[in-house]
Motif scaffolding. Structure first.
Motif, PDB file in Angstrom:
ATOM      1  N   MET A   1     -27.542   7.593  26.426  1.00 54.55           N
ATOM      2  CA  MET A   1     -26.554   7.541  25.312  1.00 54.55           C
ATOM      3  C   MET A   1     -25.673   8.553  25.838  1.00 54.55           C
ATOM      4  N   ARG A   2     -24.394   8.163  25.904  1.00 55.10           N
ATOM      5  CA  ARG A   2     -23.247   8.993  26.458  1.00 55.10           C
ATOM      6  C   ARG A   2     -22.262   9.510  25.304  1.00 55.10           C
ATOM      7  N   ALA A   3     -21.401  10.483  25.662  1.00 53.93           N
ATOM      8  CA  ALA A   3     -20.528  10.823  24.753  1.00 53.93           C
ATOM      9  C   ALA A   3     -19.347  11.270  25.531  1.00 53.93           C
ATOM     10  N   LEU A   4     -18.268  11.184  24.680  1.00 53.87           N
ATOM     11  CA  LEU A   4     -16.899  11.645  25.121  1.00 53.87           C
ATOM     12  C   LEU A   4     -16.250  12.673  24.143  1.00 53.87           C
ATOM     13  N   THR A   5     -15.579  13.731  24.932  1.00 55.67           N
ATOM     14  CA  THR A   5     -14.966  14.736  24.237  1.00 55.67           C
ATOM     15  C   THR A   5     -13.475  14.521  24.156  1.00 55.67           C
ATOM     16  N   VAL A   6     -13.078  14.650  22.762  1.00 57.25           N
ATOM     17  CA  VAL A   6     -11.692  14.550  22.612  1.00 57.25           C
ATOM     18  C   VAL A   6     -11.339  15.624  21.978  1.00 57.25           C
ATOM     19  N   ARG A   7     -10.054  16.405  22.271  1.00 57.01           N
ATOM     20  CA  ARG A   7      -9.524  17.298  21.422  1.00 57.01           C
ATOM     21  C   ARG A   7      -9.224  17.069  19.996  1.00 57.01           C
ATOM     22  N   GLN A   8      -9.172  18.076  19.080  1.00 61.38           N
ATOM     23  CA  GLN A   8      -8.644  17.694  17.589  1.00 61.38           C
ATOM     24  C   GLN A   8      -7.075  17.934  17.921  1.00 61.38           C
ATOM     25  N   PRO A   9      -6.315  17.447  16.926  1.00 57.71           N
ATOM     26  CA  PRO A   9      -6.814  16.653  15.976  1.00 57.71           C
ATOM     27  C   PRO A   9      -7.051  14.921  16.373  1.00 57.71           C
ATOM     28  N   TRP A  10      -7.049  14.831  17.709  1.00 58.62           N
ATOM     29  CA  TRP A  10      -7.289  13.395  18.047  1.00 58.62           C
ATOM     30  C   TRP A  10      -8.661  12.680  17.766  1.00 58.62           C
ATOM     31  N   ALA A  11      -9.592  13.658  17.980  1.00 64.58           N
ATOM     32  CA  ALA A  11     -10.980  13.081  17.498  1.00 64.58           C
ATOM     33  C   ALA A  11     -10.942  12.720  16.129  1.00 64.58           C
ATOM     34  N   GLY A  12     -10.493  13.494  15.134  1.00 61.00           N
ATOM     35  CA  GLY A  12     -10.625  13.214  13.761  1.00 61.00           C
ATOM     36  C   GLY A  12      -9.475  12.060  13.284  1.00 61.00           C
ATOM     37  N   ALA A  13      -8.646  11.741  14.085  1.00 60.53           N
ATOM     38  CA  ALA A  13      -7.590  10.731  13.871  1.00 60.53           C
ATOM     39  C   ALA A  13      -8.519   9.608  14.108  1.00 60.53           C
ATOM     40  N   ILE A  14      -9.177   9.595  15.119  1.00 59.03           N
ATOM     41  CA  ILE A  14     -10.064   8.309  15.500  1.00 59.03           C
ATOM     42  C   ILE A  14     -11.099   8.259  14.533  1.00 59.03           C
ATOM     43  N   ALA A  15     -11.631   9.244  14.088  1.00 53.59           N
ATOM     44  CA  ALA A  15     -12.848   8.612  13.314  1.00 53.59           C
ATOM     45  C   ALA A  15     -12.432   8.719  11.885  1.00 53.59           C
ATOM     46  N   HIS A  16     -11.495   9.331  11.524  1.00 58.06           N
ATOM     47  CA  HIS A  16     -10.985   9.345  10.096  1.00 58.06           C
ATOM     48  C   HIS A  16      -9.637   8.690   9.520  1.00 58.06           C
ATOM     49  N   LEU A  17      -8.951   8.468  10.606  1.00 59.26           N
ATOM     50  CA  LEU A  17      -7.548   7.729  10.442  1.00 59.26           C
ATOM     51  C   LEU A  17      -7.563   6.418  11.240  1.00 59.26           C
ATOM     52  N   ALA A  18      -6.415   6.003  11.621  1.00 53.65           N
ATOM     53  CA  ALA A  18      -6.407   4.591  12.036  1.00 53.65           C
ATOM     54  C   ALA A  18      -6.111   4.930  13.714  1.00 53.65           C
ATOM     55  N   LYS A  19      -6.214   5.880  14.140  1.00 55.56           N
ATOM     56  CA  LYS A  19      -6.121   5.894  15.755  1.00 55.56           C
ATOM     57  C   LYS A  19      -7.004   5.127  16.405  1.00 55.56           C
ATOM     58  N   ARG A  20      -6.654   3.991  17.174  1.00 56.00           N
ATOM     59  CA  ARG A  20      -7.608   3.145  17.933  1.00 56.00           C
ATOM     60  C   ARG A  20      -7.303   3.055  19.397  1.00 56.00           C
ATOM     61  N   VAL A  21      -6.512   4.056  19.897  1.00 65.17           N
ATOM     62  CA  VAL A  21      -6.435   4.349  21.330  1.00 65.17           C
ATOM     63  C   VAL A  21      -6.719   5.551  21.478  1.00 65.17           C
ATOM     64  N   GLU A  22      -6.976   5.898  22.910  1.00 68.77           N
ATOM     65  CA  GLU A  22      -7.302   7.161  23.416  1.00 68.77           C
ATOM     66  C   GLU A  22      -6.509   7.263  24.753  1.00 68.77           C
ATOM     67  N   ASN A  23      -5.546   8.188  24.819  1.00 72.77           N
ATOM     68  CA  ASN A  23      -4.452   8.296  25.872  1.00 72.77           C
ATOM     69  C   ASN A  23      -5.498   9.273  26.994  1.00 72.77           C
ATOM     70  N   ARG A  24      -5.406   8.798  28.275  1.00 75.52           N
ATOM     71  CA  ARG A  24      -6.215   9.283  29.280  1.00 75.52           C
ATOM     72  C   ARG A  24      -5.332   9.460  30.575  1.00 75.52           C
ATOM     73  N   THR A  25      -5.389  10.339  31.413  1.00 69.01           N
ATOM     74  CA  THR A  25      -4.779  10.275  32.719  1.00 69.01           C
ATOM     75  C   THR A  25      -5.326   9.635  33.560  1.00 69.01           C
TER      76      THR A  25
END
Length: 161
Positions: A1-25
């Motif tokens: 099982m894999r995991a991905l680390t995302v900085r706050q507040p972005w991780a919280g916005a994904i889990a608890h708000l409507a953020k459905r995109v992760e911006n990456r380089t």
């Protein structure tokens, strides 16, 4: 099982708000398209972020499970609403499920595998929230729970029946 680390507040916005995109380089590796993974809130804050809301102050913990549904490049960032950044890859997310209790653990860069005790704690919470009357193929956590069980069996030397 894999995991991905995302900085706050972005991780919280994904889990608890409507953020459905992760911006990456970097582009989402093809092998992770459609994968159900764990969402880890980094120990550090993105100091440039201006997102406010509940549950955005958790650091250094698994905060949820997500499905990676795709990836595309965006020059102007407008394709994914207010969450998309310009000149970045947009990883699209679906079937977001926040954990009731974040599970503390260290993160890592890229995709990584959490320790067995962390996977067990996450598995326990996901089993508690799984739909009781739906068939297993309709449960977004069926794959992640199976992956967690397989990983635990592998590291403990057990084989599945």
């Amino acid at each position: 099982m894999r995991a991905l680390t995302v900085r706050q507040p972005w991780a919280g916005a994904i889990a608890h708000l409507a953020k459905r995109v992760e911006n990456r380089t970097w582009k989402l590796p093809a092998k992770h398209h459609g994968a159900r993974i764990l969402l880890h809130a980094a120990a550090q804050l993105d100091k440039n972020a201006t997102v406010y809301g509940p549950q955005l102050g958790v650091y250094g913990a698994i905060v949820g499970a997500i499905t990676l549904t795709g990836c595309h490049w965006s020059d102007d960032g407008t394709c994914c609403g207010p969450w998309g950044f310009a000149s970045s890859y947009h990883w699209t997310l679906d079937q977001v499920e926040a954990l009731d209790e974040p599970v503390p653990c260290k993160g890592a860069l890229g995709f990584w595998t959490p320790p067995t005790d962390i996977l067990l704690a996450v598995q326990h919470q996901l089993q508690e929230t799984a739909p009781r009357s739906s068939p297993p193929w309709s449960d977004p956590n069926a794959d992640i729970l199976g992956d967690i069980r397989a990983h635990i069996d592998e590291v403990s030397g057990r084989t599945q029946p």
